[in-house]
Design an enzyme around this catalytic site. Sequence first.
Site, short mmCIF file in Angstrom:
data_model
loop_
_atom_site.label_atom_id
_atom_site.label_comp_id
_atom_site.label_asym_id
_atom_site.label_seq_id
_atom_site.Cartn_x
_atom_site.Cartn_y
_atom_site.Cartn_z
N PHE A 67 -0.66 16.48 -15.77
CA PHE A 67 -0.51 17.47 -15.42
C PHE A 67 1.63 17.22 -15.23
O PHE A 67 1.67 15.91 -14.03
CB PHE A 67 -0.88 17.95 -14.21
CG PHE A 67 -0.30 18.51 -12.67
CD1 PHE A 67 0.04 20.30 -13.43
CD2 PHE A 67 0.32 18.59 -11.79
CE1 PHE A 67 -0.34 21.33 -12.32
CE2 PHE A 67 0.86 19.65 -11.24
CZ PHE A 67 0.69 20.96 -11.16
N GLY A 91 10.08 13.90 -6.53
CA GLY A 91 8.44 14.05 -6.36
C GLY A 91 8.48 15.09 -5.47
O GLY A 91 8.05 15.79 -5.47
N GLU A 126 0.10 13.94 -5.43
CA GLU A 126 -0.39 14.78 -4.74
C GLU A 126 -0.27 15.36 -3.78
O GLU A 126 -0.73 16.16 -3.34
CB GLU A 126 -1.81 15.17 -5.52
CG GLU A 126 -2.23 14.95 -7.37
CD GLU A 126 -3.65 15.81 -7.44
OE1 GLU A 126 -3.75 16.50 -6.80
OE2 GLU A 126 -3.85 14.62 -8.51
N GLY A 127 1.19 15.19 -3.66
CA GLY A 127 1.46 15.20 -2.03
C GLY A 127 1.36 13.95 -0.70
O GLY A 127 0.14 13.47 -1.23
N1 CAA Z 1 0.62 27.15 -1.63
C1 CAA Z 1 0.22 27.69 -1.79
N2 CAA Z 1 1.88 28.13 -2.14
C2 CAA Z 1 3.20 27.41 -1.74
C3 CAA Z 1 2.70 26.14 -0.85
C4 CAA Z 1 1.28 26.14 -1.21
N3 CAA Z 1 0.83 25.03 -0.59
N4 CAA Z 1 3.20 25.53 -0.47
C5 CAA Z 1 4.43 26.45 -0.73
N5 CAA Z 1 4.19 27.99 -1.40
C6 CAA Z 1 5.14 28.87 -2.38
C7 CAA Z 1 5.51 29.59 -0.52
O1 CAA Z 1 5.03 30.28 -0.47
C8 CAA Z 1 7.19 29.38 -1.26
O2 CAA Z 1 6.27 31.14 -2.21
P1 CAA Z 1 7.05 32.25 -2.48
O3 CAA Z 1 8.27 32.64 -2.46
O4 CAA Z 1 6.21 33.07 -3.35
O5 CAA Z 1 7.39 32.60 -0.73
C9 CAA Z 1 7.23 28.84 -2.06
O6 CAA Z 1 6.23 28.34 -2.82
C10 CAA Z 1 8.54 27.66 -2.43
O7 CAA Z 1 7.82 27.74 -0.74
P2 CAA Z 1 9.01 26.81 0.22
O8 CAA Z 1 10.19 27.48 0.40
O9 CAA Z 1 7.53 26.42 0.81
O10 CAA Z 1 9.10 25.00 -0.15
P3 CAA Z 1 9.81 23.95 -0.07
O11 CAA Z 1 10.64 23.31 -1.28
O12 CAA Z 1 9.92 24.03 1.03
O13 CAA Z 1 8.46 22.89 -0.59
C11 CAA Z 1 6.18 21.66 -0.43
C12 CAA Z 1 7.28 23.13 0.20
C13 CAA Z 1 5.12 22.07 0.63
C14 CAA Z 1 7.22 20.45 -0.01
C15 CAA Z 1 6.36 21.46 -1.31
O14 CAA Z 1 7.82 21.19 -2.21
C16 CAA Z 1 4.99 20.53 -1.78
O15 CAA Z 1 4.24 20.58 -1.99
N6 CAA Z 1 5.61 19.56 -2.65
C17 CAA Z 1 5.43 17.99 -3.28
C18 CAA Z 1 4.50 18.51 -4.83
C19 CAA Z 1 3.86 17.42 -5.19
O16 CAA Z 1 2.28 17.21 -4.28
N7 CAA Z 1 4.14 16.50 -5.76
C20 CAA Z 1 2.46 15.25 -6.06
C21 CAA Z 1 2.52 15.58 -7.74
S1 CAA Z 1 2.16 15.94 -8.36
C22 CAA Z 1 0.89 14.43 -8.76
O17 CAA Z 1 1.16 14.09 -8.01
C23 CAA Z 1 -0.13 14.28 -9.83
C24 CAA Z 1 -0.59 13.54 -10.60
O18 CAA Z 1 -0.47 12.86 -11.45
C25 CAA Z 1 -1.98 12.41 -9.86
#
Ligand code: CAA
Length: 379
Positions: free
Chosen positions: A123, A131, A363-364
Amino acid sequence: MDFNLSEEQLMIQQAARDFAQNELLPGVIERDRDQKFPTEQVKMMGEMGLLGMMVDPKYGGAGMDSVSYVLAMEEIAKVDASAAVVMSVNNSLVCAGLEKFASEEQKQKYLTPLASGKVIGAFALSEPEAGSDATSQKTTAEDKGDYYLLNGIKNWITNGGTASYYIVIAQTDPEKKHKGINAFIVERGWEGFEIGPKEDKLGIRGSDTHSLMFNNVKVPKENRIGEDGFGFNFAMAVLNGGRIGIASQALGIASGAYELALKYAKTRKAFKTEIINHQAIAFKLADMATQITAARMLCFKAATEKDAGKDISESGAMAKLYASQVAMDTSVEAVQIHGGYGYVKEYHVERFMRDAKITQIYEGTSEIQKIVISRSIAK
Ligand code: CAA
């Protein structure tokens, strides 16, 4: 919530425990030292149904529930956290996302081999400059009619060097911000797709982490997941479930370190008695046991809510936030209880301490989990 485990869940837990002891424990120190991917063991995990645990059997999965997934993840991570992250990414980030959101053709072509463990997936969301701030994707996917042209770099991708299929998140229309992001299924070997060198990591060294480079990669339109602009919501939904997997991995790291510390404390003598009889050590173990039990309950809660079809953004984030802290604290204390022995590789606890740290990052990060939780409770 009913915490009485069913016979089937107990059987899965036992099977994962036996597998971990018999197949993962031998060689775990060497794989960590040499950064060697557990190829044979991952193949066996696929045969056991551990790589597509919750996927419908009609798509090659094992059709189990999410509590069983937590139980199996804990047992695998208790012995080998590297094998556990391979399992978590394939189950939660790849298979779960495809089963819920992919087209029937995509499921037949990609989900079936992934869920049956014939191949593994990755993914790709994180980038050198995006990130936590996942909407700031620099990777672009230009719409060219019947295909997209993919360009950009992804960083720290778990299973990056071994996957056959990659879910890649990219920006199609920057004007639309997160509504202009799409998710694509990209195959290894496509022209212009290169895999960077393996990262030399602090922990989970048996897992395979790479950067990915896309240089004018042609992605057929039928490989976009969902409607145009659905990619960011797709990634968020998938990560909510992924956080249960990483929480369970953290739980396993904590319980693996705790069990070793308990065993050591019952046999090691100092000042004429086993060290567990010294309150300084006994209280550490009491804290560990309590925190691990609490972390397990949070994992079960999130898993139970997932199976009930509820929104798990809050419960998944709470489970990951707490379990990753418990993994860190417990593994540090397990090293402390082992004293000098804890600092050498042979006793395993130093590896748990190194492996624990990533659970607070990927993953956050813990800080992102707090954003998710605080936004949820403020609603
Ligand atoms: N569940 C479902 N939908 C969500 C959500 C959640 N937890 N968080 C945000 N959304 C949706 C919102 O509802 C919104 O949707 P709509 O416009 O349709 O209403 C959209 O996403 C945008 O939301 P925000 O305006 O709140 O977005 P934001 O820019 O403020 O960011 C955040 C929100 C929670 C900080 C998000 O960017 C985030 O989760 N960041 C972390 C990302 C992450 O986990 N990265 C790790 C990489 S993957 C990895 O590590 C893989 C690996 O190899 C192990």
